[in-house]
Design a protein around this motif. Sequence first.
Motif, mmCIF file in Angstrom:
data_model
loop_
_atom_site.group_PDB
_atom_site.id
_atom_site.type_symbol
_atom_site.label_atom_id
_atom_site.label_comp_id
_atom_site.label_asym_id
_atom_site.label_seq_id
_atom_site.Cartn_x
_atom_site.Cartn_y
_atom_site.Cartn_z
ATOM 1 N N ILE A 94 31.629 39.448 2.607
ATOM 2 C CA ILE A 94 31.119 38.565 3.348
ATOM 3 C C ILE A 94 30.101 38.269 3.462
ATOM 4 N N ASP A 95 29.204 39.192 2.918
ATOM 5 C CA ASP A 95 27.723 39.346 3.250
ATOM 6 C C ASP A 95 27.350 38.090 2.033
ATOM 7 N N ILE A 96 28.259 38.598 0.882
ATOM 8 C CA ILE A 96 28.276 37.774 -0.577
ATOM 9 C C ILE A 96 28.017 36.546 -0.403
ATOM 10 N N VAL A 97 29.962 35.927 0.166
ATOM 11 C CA VAL A 97 30.003 35.001 0.557
ATOM 12 C C VAL A 97 29.502 34.174 1.065
ATOM 13 N N ILE A 98 28.325 34.756 2.182
ATOM 14 C CA ILE A 98 27.279 34.001 2.735
ATOM 15 C C ILE A 98 26.090 33.468 2.252
ATOM 16 N N PHE A 99 25.579 34.747 1.589
ATOM 17 C CA PHE A 99 24.772 34.242 0.925
ATOM 18 C C PHE A 99 25.103 33.272 -0.409
ATOM 19 N N PHE A 100 25.519 33.120 -0.927
ATOM 20 C CA PHE A 100 26.260 31.880 -1.984
ATOM 21 C C PHE A 100 26.282 30.470 -1.186
ATOM 22 N N VAL A 101 26.890 31.010 -0.004
ATOM 23 C CA VAL A 101 27.075 29.320 -0.087
ATOM 24 C C VAL A 101 25.704 29.015 0.967
ATOM 25 N N SER A 102 24.871 29.901 1.037
ATOM 26 C CA SER A 102 23.215 29.481 1.474
ATOM 27 C C SER A 102 23.108 29.058 0.693
ATOM 28 N N LEU A 103 22.752 29.705 -0.658
ATOM 29 C CA LEU A 103 22.479 29.143 -1.466
ATOM 30 C C LEU A 103 22.686 27.685 -2.484
ATOM 31 N N LEU A 104 24.472 27.512 -2.439
ATOM 32 C CA LEU A 104 24.715 26.086 -2.326
ATOM 33 C C LEU A 104 24.253 24.759 -1.888
ATOM 34 N N VAL A 105 24.293 24.972 -0.577
ATOM 35 C CA VAL A 105 23.858 24.185 0.718
ATOM 36 C C VAL A 105 22.354 24.440 0.287
ATOM 37 N N MET A 106 21.496 25.522 -0.413
ATOM 38 C CA MET A 106 19.545 24.985 -0.246
ATOM 39 C C MET A 106 20.117 24.407 -1.421
ATOM 40 N N PHE A 107 20.461 24.689 -2.366
ATOM 41 C CA PHE A 107 20.680 23.276 -4.037
ATOM 42 C C PHE A 107 21.491 21.915 -3.877
ATOM 43 N N PHE A 108 22.137 22.173 -2.938
ATOM 44 C CA PHE A 108 22.081 20.151 -2.754
ATOM 45 C C PHE A 108 21.491 19.802 -1.753
ATOM 46 N N TRP A 109 21.032 20.137 -0.623
ATOM 47 C CA TRP A 109 19.701 19.513 -0.011
ATOM 48 C C TRP A 109 18.929 19.570 -1.182
ATOM 49 N N ILE A 110 17.949 20.192 -1.449
ATOM 50 C CA ILE A 110 16.779 20.055 -2.719
ATOM 51 C C ILE A 110 17.097 19.001 -3.783
ATOM 52 N N LEU A 111 18.548 18.825 -4.180
ATOM 53 C CA LEU A 111 18.809 17.889 -5.111
ATOM 54 C C LEU A 111 19.664 16.304 -5.163
ATOM 55 N N THR A 112 19.818 16.674 -3.417
ATOM 56 C CA THR A 112 19.935 15.153 -3.041
ATOM 57 C C THR A 112 18.166 14.481 -2.198
ATOM 58 N N ASN A 113 17.574 15.354 -1.755
ATOM 59 C CA ASN A 113 16.148 14.941 -1.918
ATOM 60 C C ASN A 113 15.290 14.602 -2.611
ATOM 61 N N ASN A 114 15.282 15.384 -4.035
ATOM 62 C CA ASN A 114 14.631 15.162 -4.816
ATOM 63 C C ASN A 114 14.987 14.029 -6.472
ATOM 64 N N ILE A 115 16.313 14.306 -5.960
ATOM 65 C CA ILE A 115 17.197 13.079 -7.044
ATOM 66 C C ILE A 115 17.813 11.725 -6.411
ATOM 67 N N ASN A 116 17.562 10.453 -6.909
ATOM 68 C CA ASN A 116 18.000 9.760 -6.690
ATOM 69 C C ASN A 116 19.561 9.658 -7.143
ATOM 70 N N VAL A 117 20.230 9.485 -5.734
ATOM 71 C CA VAL A 117 21.586 10.568 -6.132
ATOM 72 C C VAL A 117 22.723 8.709 -6.717
ATOM 73 N N TYR A 118 21.702 7.663 -5.992
ATOM 74 C CA TYR A 118 22.503 6.527 -6.227
ATOM 75 C C TYR A 118 22.368 6.058 -7.350
ATOM 76 N N GLU A 119 21.169 6.311 -8.832
ATOM 77 C CA GLU A 119 21.397 5.204 -10.048
ATOM 78 C C GLU A 119 22.547 5.534 -10.542
ATOM 79 N N ASN A 120 22.875 6.979 -10.087
ATOM 80 C CA ASN A 120 24.503 7.225 -11.006
ATOM 81 C C ASN A 120 25.845 7.397 -10.354
ATOM 82 N N LYS A 121 26.557 6.738 -10.306
ATOM 83 C CA LYS A 121 27.843 6.433 -9.521
ATOM 84 C C LYS A 121 28.702 7.554 -9.553
#
Length: 71
Positions: A9-36
Amino acid sequence: MEEDKKPTIDIVIFFVSLLVMFFWILTNNINVYENKFIGIIAEILWLPLILLIFVLPIMTFVLISSRKFEK
């Protein structure tokens, strides 16, 4: 048997937290709407990941409090 589930459970929560963090960083730093295709993926994933932002702290709190009062 219950003891074996705790590290998983600890490992799952950790990796889900990392996934959310990476998604947030990528969508804030990259213009996701340039590529459809990337824009479509971002639009599909934003709601579940926003919900996870609110659910993960609650899950962590429950996990910590259940372990604290276990003894």
